[in-house]
Design a protein around this motif. Structure first.
Motif, PDB file in Angstrom:
ATOM      1  N   LEU A 230       0.823  -1.203   0.000  1.00  0.00           N
ATOM      2  CA  LEU A 230       0.000   0.000   0.000  1.00  0.00           C
ATOM      3  C   LEU A 230       0.861   1.258   0.000  1.00  0.00           C
ATOM      4  N   GLY A 231       1.978   1.216   0.748  1.00  0.00           N
ATOM      5  CA  GLY A 231       2.887   2.363   0.743  1.00  0.00           C
ATOM      6  C   GLY A 231       3.476   2.615  -0.629  1.00  0.00           C
TER       7      GLY A 231
ATOM      8  N   PHE B  96       0.864   4.180  -2.677  1.00  0.00           N
ATOM      9  CA  PHE B  96       0.702   5.573  -2.270  1.00  0.00           C
ATOM     10  C   PHE B  96       1.796   6.444  -2.880  1.00  0.00           C
TER      11      PHE B  96
ATOM     12  N   GLU C  24       1.083   6.852  -6.499  1.00  0.00           N
ATOM     13  CA  GLU C  24      -0.037   7.783  -6.677  1.00  0.00           C
ATOM     14  C   GLU C  24       0.415   9.230  -6.476  1.00  0.00           C
ATOM     15  N   LEU C  25       1.299   9.465  -5.499  1.00  0.00           N
ATOM     16  CA  LEU C  25       1.799  10.816  -5.262  1.00  0.00           C
ATOM     17  C   LEU C  25       2.606  11.308  -6.463  1.00  0.00           C
TER      18      LEU C  25
ATOM     19  N   ASP D  92      -5.262  11.223  -1.006  1.00  0.00           N
ATOM     20  CA  ASP D  92      -4.590   9.930  -0.966  1.00  0.00           C
ATOM     21  C   ASP D  92      -4.311   9.478   0.457  1.00  0.00           C
ATOM     22  N   VAL D  93      -3.971  10.426   1.337  1.00  0.00           N
ATOM     23  CA  VAL D  93      -3.750  10.051   2.739  1.00  0.00           C
ATOM     24  C   VAL D  93      -5.023   9.488   3.349  1.00  0.00           C
TER      25      VAL D  93
ATOM     26  N   MET E 250      -5.527   6.087   1.970  1.00  0.00           N
ATOM     27  CA  MET E 250      -4.578   5.148   2.555  1.00  0.00           C
ATOM     28  C   MET E 250      -5.031   4.716   3.943  1.00  0.00           C
TER      29      MET E 250
ATOM     30  N   SER F  56      -6.179   0.986   4.935  1.00  0.00           N
ATOM     31  CA  SER F  56      -5.506   0.250   6.015  1.00  0.00           C
ATOM     32  C   SER F  56      -6.512  -0.229   7.055  1.00  0.00           C
TER      33      SER F  56
END
Length: 477
Positions: A23-24, A27, A30-31, A178-179, A182, A186
């Protein structure tokens, strides 16, 4: 982490450690995509304004007087400068640079300009980062004194404050979104893992709550498809344990019954010998005690062998079955001669490798030879035959021409503690049971039939191809 450490870690922790880095990574990707998208969106929006300024200046260019004249759209430039929130520069020049109006030395485009096609690029001007829009077109008519076609180049540049601020705002907006995604992913992942582990928790609780004597299968009707194989394996293990427990209980019951009679007989014979004053009668009583004791020892050893064949873990090793048969015939040749029995061996003159448990197989064949010699009587013939059939299986047969068994008793041969009705000699009825168990332990079977021409008895052990080895060098003699 080592495989042993992974095996001790919980499935929840394993899944989280495995999925969270993924997932990180998503992320981070995506960033990066958000930054690229924001940059492209900002450039597209601001470049359209830049191109509008270029077109406005282009529309005010005139060569009617023979020279290059530009009537600047000041209101438009002021509005554009206000929109750009920074400084705006412009340059109008012929392509050869002989005539130039506006800010000199604006960064030249990195690639040659195509007529009628704008080009945008970044560079530095008077110590500031700028975005430059460049455009070239043919001058109609050309400047005075020019005989060939001539092009004019229009450039407009702006500083990057507004563009950078717009890009940053888009990225921060995407970052916040996105945060949140995320964190939500999670949390959903943790909840999904906890929910998925519930069947395992229920299974653990059910196993913990079971009585130690409860051998009933577990209910697999509500188990998920992923947990069903585990429940089936547990039920299979319970069934095997139940069968083993039942076999042990049956063995203990049978053994206690079988040993109670000879031990009672021994106690009676000892008491008789103690009361007997006649030395000859006392000697006879002691001989009877010795015979009964030998038989009891044999029965006990047979029962222990049967228990070992039932429950001991397999310990297979390669050996030569022909060499094992030769050693057995040499061992039993003396007792056979004392009984007046002709003992022989019919085996190939080469090794027959087998992978199994030679000690158990030797004991099984010894039981067959003992029974054949004992029940065959003087003048009988006993033959141990070793053969390899066409399928690669090994066949071991003990054939005698003694009294044999009636047809109705042949079908029961091999049952534990079963003795034929015509047997006058003492025994436990475990010899053939041991042979059958050893054969099954090797993945084979035991067959009991009448001997040649319907006389005597033939007991055959067939050990399948899976028990045979192809490497003759691995045999032991």
């Amino acid at each position: 982490m080592t495989p042993q450490a992974w095996s001790r870690a919980s499935i929840r922790r394993f899944l989280l450690v495995l999925l969270l880095p993924g997932l990180g990574a998503v992320f981070a990707g995506e960033l990066w995509l958000a930054w690229r998208t924001a940059s492209e969106a900002a450039d597209a929006a601001y470049d359209r304004s830049l191109l509008g300024a270029v077109k406005s200046i282009d529309s005010s260019i005139s060569t009617a007087s023979g020279g290059l004249g530009v009537e600047l759209p000041y209101r438009m430039l002021e509005f554009f400068e206000l929109t750009a929130q920074g400084q705006v520069f412009y340059r109008v020049a012929t392509e050869d640079g002989l005539v130039e109006i506006g800010s000199a030395n604006l960064p030249a485009p990195p690639r040659p300009l195509l007529t009628g096609q704008p080009q945008f690029h970044e560079g530095a001007y008077v110590g500031q980062a700028v975005r430059v829009g460049s455009y070239a077109r043919d001058l109609q008519p050309p400047l005075a004194g020019q005989t060939g076609p001539q092009r004019v180049v229009i450039q407009v540049a702006e500083t990057l404050e507004a563009r950078t601020g717009f890009r940053r705002a888009l990225v921060l907006q995407s970052l916040g979104r996105d945060v949140l995604l995320m964190l939500a992913a999670s949390a959903l992942l943790a909840l999904a893992i906890a929910w998925a582990m519930r069947p395992l928790d229920r299974l653990r609780q059910e196993v913990d709550a079971r009585d130690p004597q409860d051998m009933t299968p577990m209910d697999a009707s509500g188990a998920p498809a992923e947990v069903l194989p585990l429940v089936q394996a547990i039920n299979h293990h319970i069934e095997r344990h139940r069968e083993q427990t039942e076999a042990q209980r049956r063995f203990i019951d049978d053994a206690s019954h079988q040993l109670r009679t000879p031990l009672t007989t021994l106690a009676t014979q000892v008491a008789y010998a103690q009361r007997e004053a006649n030395p000859a009668a006392q000697r006879q009583a002691l001989d009877n005690i010795r015979a009964q004791l030998d038989e009891t020892i044999r029965q006990t050893n047979q029962m222990l062998s049967l228990a070992r064949a039932d429950s001991a873990p397999p310990q297979r090793q390669p050996f030569d079955v022909v060499a094992l048969a030769e050693a057995l015939v040499r061992q039993w040749w003396g007792p056979a001669r004392d009984q007046g029995v002709d003992l022989g061996l019919d085996a190939p003159d080469h090794a027959l490798p087998l992978a199994g448990e030679p000690d158990l197989l030797r004991e099984a064949l010894a039981n067959l030879l003992h029974n054949a010699i004992r029940h065959g009587g003087a003048g009988s013939h006993v033959t141990l035959t070793v053969r390899a059939d066409a399928a690669g299986a090994v066949r071991l047969s003990v054939v005698d021409d003694g009294p044999g068994l009636p047809p109705e008793e042949l079908v029961r041969a091999g049952e534990r503690f079963f003795r034929g009705g015509g047997g006058a000699l003492p025994g436990s009825g475990l010899g053939l049971a041991i042979v059958r168990t050893v054969a099954q332990r090797h993945g084979g079977q035991m067959e009991v039939a009448a001997g040649p021409e319907g006389q005597g008895l033939a007991v055959t052990l067939t050990l399948p191809t899976s028990a045979a080895t192809a490497a003759g060098t691995g045999a032991t003699g």
